[in-house]
Design an enzyme around this catalytic site. Sequence first.
Site, short mmCIF file in Angstrom:
data_model
loop_
_atom_site.label_atom_id
_atom_site.label_comp_id
_atom_site.label_asym_id
_atom_site.label_seq_id
_atom_site.Cartn_x
_atom_site.Cartn_y
_atom_site.Cartn_z
N LYS A 155 -12.44 -14.22 45.08
CA LYS A 155 -11.20 -13.57 45.50
C LYS A 155 -10.06 -14.55 45.30
O LYS A 155 -10.28 -15.76 45.18
CB LYS A 155 -11.30 -13.08 46.94
CG LYS A 155 -11.49 -14.13 47.98
CD LYS A 155 -11.52 -13.46 49.36
CE LYS A 155 -10.89 -14.39 50.35
NZ LYS A 155 -11.05 -14.09 51.72
N ASP A 194 -15.38 -21.83 52.11
CA ASP A 194 -16.49 -21.66 51.18
C ASP A 194 -16.03 -21.58 49.72
O ASP A 194 -16.75 -22.03 48.82
CB ASP A 194 -17.36 -20.45 51.54
CG ASP A 194 -16.57 -19.16 51.68
OD1 ASP A 194 -15.34 -19.23 51.54
OD2 ASP A 194 -17.18 -18.11 51.92
N LEU A 195 -14.82 -21.06 49.47
CA LEU A 195 -14.35 -20.97 48.08
C LEU A 195 -14.05 -22.36 47.52
O LEU A 195 -14.25 -22.62 46.33
CB LEU A 195 -13.09 -20.09 48.00
CG LEU A 195 -13.31 -18.60 48.32
CD1 LEU A 195 -11.97 -17.90 48.51
CD2 LEU A 195 -14.12 -17.91 47.23
N SER A 245 -7.46 -17.07 46.01
CA SER A 245 -7.25 -18.02 47.11
C SER A 245 -6.35 -19.15 46.63
O SER A 245 -6.69 -19.87 45.69
CB SER A 245 -8.59 -18.59 47.57
OG SER A 245 -8.39 -19.80 48.30
N VAL A 246 -5.19 -19.29 47.29
CA VAL A 246 -4.27 -20.38 46.95
C VAL A 246 -4.95 -21.72 47.20
O VAL A 246 -4.96 -22.61 46.34
CB VAL A 246 -2.97 -20.28 47.79
CG1 VAL A 246 -2.11 -21.52 47.58
CG2 VAL A 246 -2.19 -19.03 47.41
N CYS A 258 -3.32 -22.94 62.08
CA CYS A 258 -2.83 -21.67 62.65
C CYS A 258 -3.98 -20.77 63.09
O CYS A 258 -5.03 -20.77 62.48
CB CYS A 258 -2.02 -20.88 61.61
SG CYS A 258 -0.29 -21.27 61.54
N ARG A 283 -5.30 -27.14 58.67
CA ARG A 283 -6.31 -26.71 57.70
C ARG A 283 -6.12 -27.33 56.32
O ARG A 283 -7.07 -27.45 55.57
CB ARG A 283 -6.25 -25.19 57.52
CG ARG A 283 -6.68 -24.43 58.72
CD ARG A 283 -6.32 -22.96 58.56
NE ARG A 283 -6.65 -22.27 59.80
CZ ARG A 283 -7.82 -21.71 60.03
NH1 ARG A 283 -8.77 -21.75 59.12
NH2 ARG A 283 -8.06 -21.10 61.17
N PRO A 302 -11.88 -19.19 55.31
CA PRO A 302 -13.08 -20.00 55.10
C PRO A 302 -12.89 -21.04 54.00
O PRO A 302 -12.09 -20.86 53.10
CB PRO A 302 -14.13 -18.96 54.69
CG PRO A 302 -13.35 -17.82 54.15
CD PRO A 302 -12.03 -17.81 54.85
N ASP A 342 3.54 -14.42 54.28
CA ASP A 342 4.35 -15.32 55.12
C ASP A 342 5.74 -14.77 55.44
O ASP A 342 6.48 -15.38 56.21
CB ASP A 342 4.49 -16.70 54.45
CG ASP A 342 3.27 -17.58 54.69
OD1 ASP A 342 2.37 -17.18 55.46
OD2 ASP A 342 3.21 -18.68 54.11
#
Length: 419
Positions: free
Chosen positions: A160, A123-124, A162-163, A115, A91, A121, A305
């Site tokens: 939200k 989308d961000l 998101s790394v 994974c 990803r 998603p 993780d």
Amino acid sequence: MDKFRVQGRTRLSGEVAISGAKNAALPILFAALLAEEPVELQNVPKLKDIDTTIKLLNQLGTKIERNGSVFVDASGVNEFCAPYDLVKTMRASIWALGPLVARFGRGQVSLPGGCAIGARPVDLHITGLEQLGAEIKLEEGYVKASVDGRLKGAHIVMDKVSVGATVTIMSAATLATGTTVIENAAREPEIVDTANFLNTLGAKITGAGSDRITIEGVERLGGGVYRVLPDRIETGTFLIAAAVSGGKVMCRDTRPDTLDAVLAKLREAGADIEVGEDWISLDMHGKRPKAVTIRTAPHPGFPTDMQAQFSLLNLVAEGTGVITETIFENRFMHVPELIRMGAHAEIESNTVICHGVEQLSGAQVMATDLRASASLVIAGCIADGVTVVDRIYHIDRGYERIEDKLRALGANIERVKGE
């Protein structure tokens, strides 16, 4: 497919050298696409996902050599499409999109794989690039981004935390005109490391590690030398290995300041922990851990993780512990496998209730994702009898030579080559 065969009832003790962080090395490698001059990256771990990234960057026209360090020269990039055959396994490939559109005005990336844990998603990433002025189309399974001229700085409030999207926006904004502000940004140490790397090349990024990152766009990025930070999740995994086996471990070449939430929970579980600038020692003095209650959260909260490893700790601890997973759905796939080894647990939606048992028994189990598979291997080290862990390609994606490092701690583990 390769398997691990583990003979159990081992108390794991000794020293382990921690590798560079996969979750920092990957965004940094992709961010190197922004540099017009050569870059040297030190402490890059030897992992499947890193190899895939290097292949992908090669396909785009980047020259890469691995000789201790990884040398990246993106001055000759002449392809702007990350193809499905490479992206499907990982990803992180989406991170090629921001640098390509920022530096070359166009880029396309196949919709990603990786994974099997829940919906992650893109989308961000897409809305962030659109706010910087990129035009985005989804066609034939590809995300295609383009811009006339340069991207333009923007004030971006993320829906939200998101790394992945924080990395995409921050990287792309380095070459935008004007100033970009990211609100509700991810605060992970790997974000800070990526920002430090970009600043080494001449970017102007401030505030990384807080929820508000400011990027002043620059005309170009040059070259430089950068050392990737140590892997906090690998560190935590080896600390757990000692904790569940009543052992004692010294982790060297690590960064204790990136592990506050994990160390707090290990102390709560009864571990005796000492830290120095670049080392952590844990000693259980032969005792069983005590069960702990955990709720995963974005950094500086408890890292998702490390959730599978602490599930294992609770399943062999004294008492009952509850673990709530708030980041990813479908992230308890290791629990049914541990139940096959004699663990007592109930899963209720995003919570697992763990009733500690004194002893697990060896069994045939299957790795389902990267961190889950590490917990199964460690479970095999302490179980009675032999455990065979199948599908360990998941482990090779994120742990460098895990069997060698466990062997150095006294584990009886061998890799069985598959057909």
